[in-house]
Scaffold this motif. Structure first.
Motif, short mmCIF file in Angstrom:
data_model
loop_
_atom_site.label_atom_id
_atom_site.label_comp_id
_atom_site.label_asym_id
_atom_site.label_seq_id
_atom_site.Cartn_x
_atom_site.Cartn_y
_atom_site.Cartn_z
N LYS A 51 1.05 -1.28 -0.09
CA LYS A 51 -0.08 -0.18 -0.09
C LYS A 51 0.88 1.37 0.12
N PHE A 52 1.99 1.17 0.49
CA PHE A 52 2.87 2.35 0.48
C PHE A 52 3.62 2.52 -0.86
N PHE A 53 3.52 1.67 -1.53
CA PHE A 53 4.08 1.90 -3.25
C PHE A 53 2.74 1.93 -4.08
N GLY A 54 1.75 2.18 -3.50
CA GLY A 54 0.59 2.38 -4.65
C GLY A 54 -0.34 1.40 -4.87
N TYR A 55 0.08 0.18 -4.14
CA TYR A 55 -0.85 -0.92 -4.52
C TYR A 55 -1.82 -1.39 -3.06
N ASP A 56 -2.59 -0.58 -2.97
CA ASP A 56 -3.32 -0.79 -1.93
C ASP A 56 -4.48 -1.67 -1.96
N LEU A 57 -4.61 -2.63 -1.17
CA LEU A 57 -5.78 -3.73 -1.42
C LEU A 57 -6.79 -3.46 -0.34
N GLY A 58 -6.77 -2.38 0.37
CA GLY A 58 -7.69 -1.74 1.09
C GLY A 58 -7.93 -2.54 2.43
N GLU A 143 19.66 0.27 17.74
CA GLU A 143 20.31 0.56 16.54
C GLU A 143 19.74 -0.13 15.42
N ARG A 144 19.17 -1.01 15.41
CA ARG A 144 18.34 -1.83 14.55
C ARG A 144 17.35 -1.00 14.02
N ILE A 145 16.48 -0.59 15.03
CA ILE A 145 15.47 0.00 14.71
C ILE A 145 15.85 1.47 13.90
N LYS A 146 16.79 2.03 14.46
CA LYS A 146 17.37 3.21 13.83
C LYS A 146 17.50 2.88 12.33
N GLY A 147 18.21 1.88 12.24
CA GLY A 147 18.71 1.67 10.83
C GLY A 147 17.60 1.28 9.81
N ILE A 148 16.65 0.61 10.32
CA ILE A 148 15.41 0.50 9.49
C ILE A 148 14.65 1.66 9.32
N LEU A 149 14.75 2.27 10.16
CA LEU A 149 14.07 4.03 9.91
C LEU A 149 14.89 4.63 8.85
N SER A 150 15.88 4.65 9.09
CA SER A 150 16.90 5.27 8.06
C SER A 150 16.62 4.67 6.58
N GLU A 151 16.58 3.34 6.47
CA GLU A 151 16.25 2.80 5.16
C GLU A 151 15.13 2.94 4.72
N LEU A 152 13.87 2.97 5.66
CA LEU A 152 12.54 3.44 5.25
C LEU A 152 12.41 4.69 4.62
N ARG A 153 13.30 5.79 5.34
CA ARG A 153 13.26 7.05 4.78
C ARG A 153 13.70 7.26 3.38
N SER A 154 14.87 6.48 3.35
CA SER A 154 15.54 6.60 1.89
C SER A 154 14.58 6.06 0.91
N TYR A 155 13.60 5.52 1.17
CA TYR A 155 12.48 5.03 0.41
C TYR A 155 11.35 5.98 0.19
N LYS A 156 11.52 7.25 1.13
CA LYS A 156 10.41 8.14 1.42
C LYS A 156 9.01 7.47 2.01
N LEU A 157 9.22 6.53 2.93
CA LEU A 157 8.33 5.82 3.40
C LEU A 157 7.97 6.26 5.08
N ALA A 158 8.84 6.85 5.65
CA ALA A 158 8.81 7.19 6.95
C ALA A 158 9.46 8.64 7.13
#
Length: 158
Positions: A51-58, A143-158
Motif C-alpha cells: 500500500k505504501f507503493f501505490g498498490y493498496d488492497l484496502g 540501533e537496528r530500529i534506527k537503521g530500519i527507520l533510515s532505510e525506510l526514509r531512503s524510500y520516502k516511506l517514513a
C-alpha cells in the motif's frame, strides 16, 4: 477499505511468486497451521508494504504480536489458491522489490511496525518512534530500529 483501482490479492501474490519473495510451495502451506505460519506472516507484511507503493488492497490493520495484521486479509488468503493461475502479476513500483527482496522476518516485523506507528502518529519524533517500537518489540536493538527507520526514509516511506 479503499483499494487501489485494479488491485487484487491474487495479482499481488502472483507478483510475489514471480519475483522470488514467495514460492508456490509456500502457498501450498498457507492452510497448514504448523508449516504455514511463515508464509502467512510474510504475506501480511508484503501486502501491508504494497500500500505504501501505490498498490493498496484496502485491508485494515491492527498492531499485533508480530506487527501489523489484518484479519480480513487472513480470511482472504485462505480462499485464493484456486484463482492464482489466472492472475496477471501486479504492477508495483520497482522500489517495492528492491526494499523487500532478501529481508528476513525480523526486519519485516520491525519495519512494518515502525511504518504503522509512524503513519498512525505522523508528527512523532524519531526518539519517540524508536521508543514506541521498542516497547512493542522489547527484543529489538535500538540501533537496528534506527537503521530500519533510515532505510525506510531512503524510500520516502517514513
Amino acid at each position: 477499505m479503499y483499494a487501489s483501482e485494479g488491485a487484487s490479492l491474487p495479482s499481488l501474490i502472483r507478483y510475489l511468486v514471480d519475483n522470488g519473495l514467495l514460492t508456490n510451495d509456500d502457498l501450498k502451506e498457507v492452510r497448514d497451521s504448523a508449516n504455514g505460519f511463515k508464509t502467512r506472516f510474510r504475506l501480511q507484511k508484503y501486502v501491508y508494504f504494497a500500500k505504501f507503493f501505490g498498490y493498496d488492497l484496502g485491508y485494515d490493520y491492527n498492531l499485533y504480536v508480530h506487527g501489523p495484521y489484518s484479519p480480513g486479509l487472513a480470511n482472504d488468503y485462505y480462499k485464493i489458491s484456486e484463482s492464482l493461475d489466472k492472475a496477471e502479476p501486479a504492477n508495483i513500483n520497482g522500489n517495492y522489490l528492491s526494499l523487500l527482496k532478501g529481508k528476513d522476518d525480523e526486519w519485516l516485523e520491525l519495519a512494518s511496525t515502525v511504518l504503522m506507528i509512524k503513519h498512525r502518529y505522523e508528527k512523532i519524533g524519531d526518539d519517540e518512534l524508536v521508543e514506541l517500537t521498542r516497547s512493542a518489540k522489547p527484543w529489538a536493538a535500538e540501533e537496528r530500529i534506527k537503521g530500519i527507520l533510515s532505510e525506510l526514509r531512503s524510500y520516502k516511506l517514513a
